[in-house]
Write a protein that holds these residues in place. Structure first.
Motif, mmCIF file in Angstrom:
data_model
loop_
_atom_site.group_PDB
_atom_site.id
_atom_site.type_symbol
_atom_site.label_atom_id
_atom_site.label_comp_id
_atom_site.label_asym_id
_atom_site.label_seq_id
_atom_site.Cartn_x
_atom_site.Cartn_y
_atom_site.Cartn_z
ATOM 1 N N THR A 57 0.858 -1.172 0.000
ATOM 2 C CA THR A 57 0.000 0.000 0.000
ATOM 3 C C THR A 57 0.904 1.235 0.000
ATOM 4 N N GLN A 58 0.326 2.383 -0.251
ATOM 5 C CA GLN A 58 1.097 3.619 -0.169
ATOM 6 C C GLN A 58 1.654 3.802 1.240
ATOM 7 N N GLU A 63 6.220 3.816 5.033
ATOM 8 C CA GLU A 63 6.887 3.317 6.245
ATOM 9 C C GLU A 63 8.270 2.766 5.925
ATOM 10 N N LYS A 64 8.401 2.012 4.829
ATOM 11 C CA LYS A 64 9.695 1.430 4.443
ATOM 12 C C LYS A 64 10.730 2.489 4.090
ATOM 13 N N THR A 65 10.270 3.639 3.627
ATOM 14 C CA THR A 65 11.196 4.661 3.126
ATOM 15 C C THR A 65 11.256 5.908 3.997
ATOM 16 N N GLY A 66 10.561 5.905 5.116
ATOM 17 C CA GLY A 66 10.614 7.045 6.025
ATOM 18 C C GLY A 66 9.929 8.292 5.501
ATOM 19 N N THR A 67 8.895 8.089 4.700
ATOM 20 C CA THR A 67 8.130 9.224 4.177
ATOM 21 C C THR A 67 6.692 9.108 4.679
ATOM 22 N N LYS A 68 5.819 9.930 4.138
ATOM 23 C CA LYS A 68 4.404 9.888 4.521
ATOM 24 C C LYS A 68 3.563 9.386 3.362
ATOM 25 N N LEU A 87 13.883 9.523 -5.119
ATOM 26 C CA LEU A 87 13.555 8.537 -6.149
ATOM 27 C C LEU A 87 14.332 7.248 -5.909
ATOM 28 N N TYR A 88 15.634 7.365 -5.656
ATOM 29 C CA TYR A 88 16.443 6.187 -5.360
ATOM 30 C C TYR A 88 15.922 5.467 -4.123
ATOM 31 N N LYS A 89 15.588 6.226 -3.071
ATOM 32 C CA LYS A 89 15.110 5.619 -1.828
ATOM 33 C C LYS A 89 13.825 4.831 -2.072
ATOM 34 N N LEU A 90 12.882 5.439 -2.793
ATOM 35 C CA LEU A 90 11.610 4.759 -3.056
ATOM 36 C C LEU A 90 11.808 3.489 -3.876
ATOM 37 N N GLY A 94 12.622 0.970 -1.000
ATOM 38 C CA GLY A 94 11.215 0.639 -0.833
ATOM 39 C C GLY A 94 10.719 -0.488 -1.707
ATOM 40 N N LEU A 95 11.212 -0.541 -2.950
ATOM 41 C CA LEU A 95 10.674 -1.523 -3.899
ATOM 42 C C LEU A 95 11.704 -2.543 -4.389
ATOM 43 N N GLY A 96 12.932 -2.424 -3.928
ATOM 44 C CA GLY A 96 13.958 -3.405 -4.291
ATOM 45 C C GLY A 96 14.353 -3.378 -5.758
ATOM 46 N N LYS A 97 14.242 -2.229 -6.398
ATOM 47 C CA LYS A 97 14.597 -2.098 -7.822
ATOM 48 C C LYS A 97 15.935 -1.401 -7.964
ATOM 49 N N LYS A 98 16.574 -1.549 -9.094
ATOM 50 C CA LYS A 98 17.832 -0.892 -9.410
ATOM 51 C C LYS A 98 17.531 0.259 -10.362
ATOM 52 N N VAL A 99 18.027 1.455 -10.060
ATOM 53 C CA VAL A 99 17.791 2.628 -10.891
ATOM 54 C C VAL A 99 19.002 2.879 -11.771
#
Length: 104
Positions: A57-58, A63-68, A87-90, A94-99
């Protein structure tokens, strides 16, 4: 006498022509502002898609990224100018992707 189809095709405006008319030609300030907003919307859509694929969920992503949650919502709706570090943090935390980025 031309048939209706030939007349219709001849009078058709391409998407690029529409953008030129509405926002100015590529390189103009108004066009650049439009393209920046369009890219922000696109990034928000990608984040939303990846979040849904991760079954988060949003609120969980926040919560995973320390945002609201409201911040995640604004990003996903293209209503927030996102910093590169965020963007990198999310995406990576947060999503386990490589940018990766590329320039043309």
């Amino acid at each position: 006498m031309k048939n209706k189809m030939e007349t219709k095709i001849k009078n058709t405006t391409t998407f690029e022509e529409h953008l030129d008319k509405r926002y100015g030609e590529v390189g103009s300030i108004k066009r650049a502002e439009f393209e920046i907003k369009a890219k922000a919307f696109s990034i928000g859509e990608m984040i939303k898609e990846e979040r849904l694929l991760a079954h988060l969920t949003q609120e969980q992503l926040a919560e995973k990224t320390g945002t609201k949650k409201s911040f995640i919502s604004r990003i996903e709706n293209g209503h927030s100018d996102i910093q590169l570090s965020t963007l990198y943090k999310l995406l990576e935390i947060g999503l386990g992707k490589k940018v990766t980025f590329s320039f043309k």
